[in-house]
Design an enzyme around this catalytic site. Sequence first.
Site, PDB file in Angstrom:
ATOM      1  CE1 TYR A 156      -0.380   5.001   4.312  1.00  0.00           C
ATOM      2  CE2 TYR A 156      -0.721   7.369   4.215  1.00  0.00           C
ATOM      3  CZ  TYR A 156       0.003   6.253   3.866  1.00  0.00           C
ATOM      4  OH  TYR A 156       1.106   6.386   3.072  1.00  0.00           O
ATOM      5  CE  LYS A 163       3.967   7.772   1.933  1.00  0.00           C
ATOM      6  NZ  LYS A 163       5.314   7.534   1.353  1.00  0.00           N
TER       7      LYS A 163
HETATM    8  C1  IMJ Z   1      -1.170   1.449   4.981  1.00  0.00           C
HETATM    9  C2  IMJ Z   1      -1.849   1.467   6.199  1.00  0.00           C
HETATM   10  C3  IMJ Z   1      -3.225   1.655   6.268  1.00  0.00           C
HETATM   11  C4  IMJ Z   1      -3.967   1.832   5.117  1.00  0.00           C
HETATM   12  C5  IMJ Z   1      -3.287   1.804   3.905  1.00  0.00           C
HETATM   13  C6  IMJ Z   1      -1.882   1.615   3.829  1.00  0.00           C
HETATM   14  N1  IMJ Z   1      -3.736   1.939   2.618  1.00  0.00           N
HETATM   15  C7  IMJ Z   1      -2.697   1.830   1.746  1.00  0.00           C
HETATM   16  C8  IMJ Z   1      -1.524   1.608   2.467  1.00  0.00           C
HETATM   17  C9  IMJ Z   1      -5.146   2.146   2.272  1.00  0.00           C
HETATM   18  C10 IMJ Z   1      -2.808   1.926   0.277  1.00  0.00           C
HETATM   19  C11 IMJ Z   1      -0.129   1.413   1.898  1.00  0.00           C
HETATM   20  N2  IMJ Z   1       0.617   2.699   1.867  1.00  0.00           N
HETATM   21  C12 IMJ Z   1       0.151   3.733   0.950  1.00  0.00           C
HETATM   22  C13 IMJ Z   1       1.718   2.964   2.664  1.00  0.00           C
HETATM   23  O1  IMJ Z   1       2.256   4.045   2.578  1.00  0.00           O
HETATM   24  C14 IMJ Z   1       2.217   1.965   3.626  1.00  0.00           C
HETATM   25  C15 IMJ Z   1       3.206   2.255   4.495  1.00  0.00           C
HETATM   26  C16 IMJ Z   1       3.641   1.370   5.553  1.00  0.00           C
HETATM   27  C17 IMJ Z   1       3.240   0.050   5.680  1.00  0.00           C
HETATM   28  C18 IMJ Z   1       3.700  -0.720   6.737  1.00  0.00           C
HETATM   29  C19 IMJ Z   1       3.237  -2.129   6.973  1.00  0.00           C
HETATM   30  C20 IMJ Z   1       4.197  -2.920   7.810  1.00  0.00           C
HETATM   31  C21 IMJ Z   1       4.841  -2.130   8.908  1.00  0.00           C
HETATM   32  N3  IMJ Z   1       5.043  -0.803   8.750  1.00  0.00           N
HETATM   33  C22 IMJ Z   1       4.578  -0.108   7.671  1.00  0.00           C
HETATM   34  N4  IMJ Z   1       4.953   1.172   7.517  1.00  0.00           N
HETATM   35  C23 IMJ Z   1       4.514   1.893   6.485  1.00  0.00           C
HETATM   36  O2  IMJ Z   1       5.219  -2.714   9.934  1.00  0.00           O
END
Ligand code: IMJ
Length: 256
Positions: A156, A163
């Site tokens: 993450y 966040k």
């Molecule tokens: C995202 C990355 C790693 C682990 C993750 C996540 N887990 C969860 C998420 C366990 C639940 C999803 N999440 C909570 C997010 O806030 C995702 C944000 C996000 C995702 C992407 C994917 C594609 C990209 N950029 C991104 N930027 C933010 O190119």
Amino acid sequence: MGELLKGENILIMGVRNKWSIAWGIALAAKAEGANLIFTYLGEREKEAVEKLVSGMDGVAVYQCDVSKEEDIDNVFNEIKNRFGVLHGLVHAIAYARAEDLQDTFVNTSKEGFQLAMDISVYSFIAVARRAKELMTEGGSILTLTYRGSAKVSPGYNVMGVAKAALEASIRYAAYELGGSGIRVNGISAGPVKTMSAKGIKNFSDILAIVEEKAPLKRNITLDDLGGAAVFLLSSLSSGMTGEVIYIDAGYNIMGV
Ligand code: IMJ
């Protein structure tokens, strides 16, 4: 159908498709009588979002890339002209470079860090400031966060840092806007299979772990999030501001 948000003008930012958390919130708010206003990122998202909302009456849809101050100004000007007053705002926007969600955290580049903070955190401050001007009857502002802000969720990375900053921003905004009758809260959602989960390795393993370990023995749904959002947007939560509530089937309360 209920009337918890009857006649309220609610701006929803971050719908991309029918799996979007923002869309789940939109459906729940609509079912409580809200007038909905949507923004989409750009030309690539335009068609999908316009098709989704085509079945809803009285909705307004605007293009808004939150990295552009002029796009944000334009949306709030349009809302001011068409609706006059805003009662609710849902910010369901985040972005980090895919490479920064794959590489190790300490390898985050300055540019990658700044981009994640700009889209995922500054955009919240930017829209809250404009919303304040239109929330002349009081209001409720809501954003989406994830537990990776407080505990390490491998991969993450920079989003966890963003966040954490977003959750602090909720509290500072809540403090400053409280005097105007505007509440500011966050929903910390458990993992949901959306576009933001696409390409994240082991995501189905993460869903399986939550299903096994969470007190409710399941993952959360868009309905779960919609219900919590209606609570936070409506007067049901009138005494609550600056909070982050977990909608995660109870996963976050567990230790080993
Ligand atoms: C995202 C990355 C790693 C682990 C993750 C996540 N887990 C969860 C998420 C366990 C639940 C999803 N999440 C909570 C997010 O806030 C995702 C944000 C996000 C995702 C992407 C994917 C594609 C990209 N950029 C991104 N930027 C933010 O190119």
